[in-house]
Design an enzyme around this catalytic site. Structure first.
Site, short mmCIF file in Angstrom:
data_model
loop_
_atom_site.label_atom_id
_atom_site.label_comp_id
_atom_site.label_asym_id
_atom_site.label_seq_id
_atom_site.Cartn_x
_atom_site.Cartn_y
_atom_site.Cartn_z
N PRO A 184 0.83 -1.20 0.00
CA PRO A 184 0.00 0.00 0.00
C PRO A 184 0.86 1.25 0.00
O PRO A 184 2.06 1.20 0.27
CB PRO A 184 -0.80 -0.12 1.31
N SER A 234 0.32 7.36 -9.73
CA SER A 234 0.76 8.42 -10.63
C SER A 234 1.32 7.87 -11.92
O SER A 234 1.82 6.74 -12.00
CB SER A 234 1.82 9.29 -9.94
N GLU A 255 -3.25 1.65 -13.94
CA GLU A 255 -4.20 2.76 -14.03
C GLU A 255 -3.53 3.96 -13.38
O GLU A 255 -3.33 4.00 -12.17
CB GLU A 255 -5.53 2.47 -13.33
N CYS A 289 -8.74 9.83 -9.22
CA CYS A 289 -8.20 9.65 -10.57
C CYS A 289 -9.16 10.20 -11.61
O CYS A 289 -8.73 10.74 -12.64
CB CYS A 289 -7.94 8.17 -10.84
#
Length: 490
Positions: A184, A234, A255, A289
């Site tokens: 994470p 990112s 993604e 996002c």
């Protein structure tokens, strides 16, 4: 800015790592501390994984991978379903960790946890009914196409919606029979740690490992001999991961960032359009996002739209995420706030006008006001790059053609929204906009299981839906004939 102290969360999370089925918090390579973005107080302490620990986690995942792959799909699904029940039972605790670490309002954090639970259940239901297919060949032969687990999946997740995103990637990878090494974000490690503990209780030892730490830990994991690196975050990090995968041969499933446009046509109610724009630009303090990052409004409705957007921005109640009345929490930290404010400052220097916000507030924490800019141009970073903050930059355009053209001018290709009463404009928008997802007349929403492939700097591969299960498996062709020679029939 009103920041009342209501039910303040002061628990200090002491994170541990999970390697080869053993929880450990020794921190041989040091520790990182996460600060509450509302007031700067310490909330989480996490160990930084050593290179040896990264290697050991991958080695352990590789060792147990064949056994987990042979486990019946229904048995894997049942384990994930039990874990989903356990997560739902302590949803408030996970939501509190999100709020403490990255500032998200508590109600929204609870929604994120519930979304994660639903996603785990979705993959637990879908995976066992997935199959290959038979092919029409010789009558005396059997030809099959069979999906199989890829092996070891490295899952690297972001801080902005940590539980929901992690549940999607973890659930899909585990349900399809892969073992997982999970890292994470260093900005939300407690959320990942709590989630991993709940999953681990229902999985065989070694199927899931947890590593914590900063970017070098993620880079070390991506450089290991894993089979897939699944990353949400990112664009810069995604490109680093893609380069590492090119060296190792692992599949990169990415993604990444976005600069999602919103087009406001001249035949819609400007106040309704402004409400949609505010939802898209300011939800989660713009740290999504698929947040609205740039707005193109037709000239005939621009004045009324801008007035309503400024009104909505001024009405948002900002404060600590633990305050149940807060609509807008802080940004994740002051470093990120400086990034957001620098884009606003640069836009103003280049001729943009601030209609609302745009000033760093006094006081503790990483708060930033909902900001509306006008007179923006294509060349401004706030219109071309990812801001990831509560900023709504607006450009007034003369036609729908111009709006489509300018909205398409971006290195990213994640999503876009069009507000229009014209079916022909809606059809043109979804056909022509070079993005993975197009939404018409709603900035958020969509049926469960929807999936798209981002384009350009926004990544590659399906990150959601049943198609994610395909991304995490490899298809094998099988041809079977009876043995040759006399008596060679089955």
């Amino acid at each position: 800015m009103d920041r009342p102290d209501r039910g303040k969360l002061r628990s200090m999370y002491q994170v541990q790592q999970l390697i080869a089925g053993v929880w450990d918090g020794s921190g041989d390579a040091g520790w990182l501390t996460v600060l509450d973005p509302a007031d700067g107080t310490p909330v989480t302490r996490q160990p930084v994984a050593t290179e040896a620990e990264v290697e050991a986690a991958v080695k352990a995942a590789r060792a147990v991978a064949p056994r987990w792959a042979r486990t019946a799909p229904a048995e894997r699904a049942a384990a994930i379903g039990r874990a989903a029940d356990a997560i739902e039972a302590v949803a408030d605790r996970l939501a509190e960790a999100e709020t403490a670490e990255m500032g998200r309002p508590l109600a929204a954090a609870r929604g994120g946890v519930q979304a994660g639970v639903s996603t785990l259940r979705q993959y637990a239901q879908l995976a066992p009914v997935r199959g290959g297919r038979t092919l029409g060949g010789d009558a005396d032969a059997i030809d099959l196409m069979v999906p199989q687990p890829r092996g070891v999946v490295a899952v690297v997740t972001p801080w902005n919606d940590p539980v929901a995103v992690s549940c999607g990637l973890l659930g899909a990878a585990l349900a399809t029979g892969n073992t997982v090494v999970y890292k994470p974000s260093e900005r939300s490690p407690a959320s990942g740690w709590l989630l991993a503990r709940l999953l681990d209780e229902h999985l065989p030892s070694g199927v899931l490992s947890l590593l914590t730490g900063d970017a070098p830990v993620g880079a070390a994991l991506a450089g290991q001999e894993v089979d897939v690196v699944a990353h949400v975050g990112s664009t810069a990090t995604g490109r680093t991961i893609a380069a590492a995968c090119a060296r190792t041969g692992a599949k990169a499933l990415l993604e990444n960032g976005g600069s999602d446009p919103l087009i406001v046509d001249d035949d819609v109610d400007p106040r309704w359009a402004a409400e949609q724009a505010a939802i898209g630009a300011f939800t989660n303090a713009g740290q999504l996002c698929v947040a609205v990052e740039r707005i193109y409004v037709l000239r005939s409705v621009a004045t009324r739209f801008l007035g309503a957007l400024v009104e909505r921005a001024g009405a948002l109640r900002s404060g600590p995420g633990r305050d149940p009345l807060s609509e807008l929490g802080p940004l994740v930290d002051r470093r990120h706030r400086e990034h957001v404010h620098e884009q606003v400052r640069a836009a103003v220097a280049d001729g943009a006008s601030v209609l609302s916000g745009g000033v760093v507030p006094d006081g503790p924490g990483a708060f930033y006001p909902p900001t509306v800019l006008t007179e923006c141009t294509d060349q401004m970073a706030v219109m071309r790059e990812e801001t990831f903050g509560p900023v709504a930059p607006v450009m007034v355009v003369n036609s729908f053609d111009e709006a489509l053209s300018r909205a398409s001018y971006s290195p990213y290709g994640l999503a876009a929204t069009v507000l229009t009463g014209s079916m022909s404009h809606a059809q043109r928008a979804w056909r022509e906009l070079p993005v993975g997802t197009v939404k018409v007349n709603a900035v958020f929403g969509g049926a469960p299981g929807g999936a798209a492939q981002p384009r350009g700097g926004s990544g590659q591969g399906f990150g959601y839906g049943p198609e994610l299960l395909d991304e995490l498996t490899a298809t094998k062709a099988v041809h079977i004939e009876g043995p040759g020679g006399e008596g060679g029939r089955w």
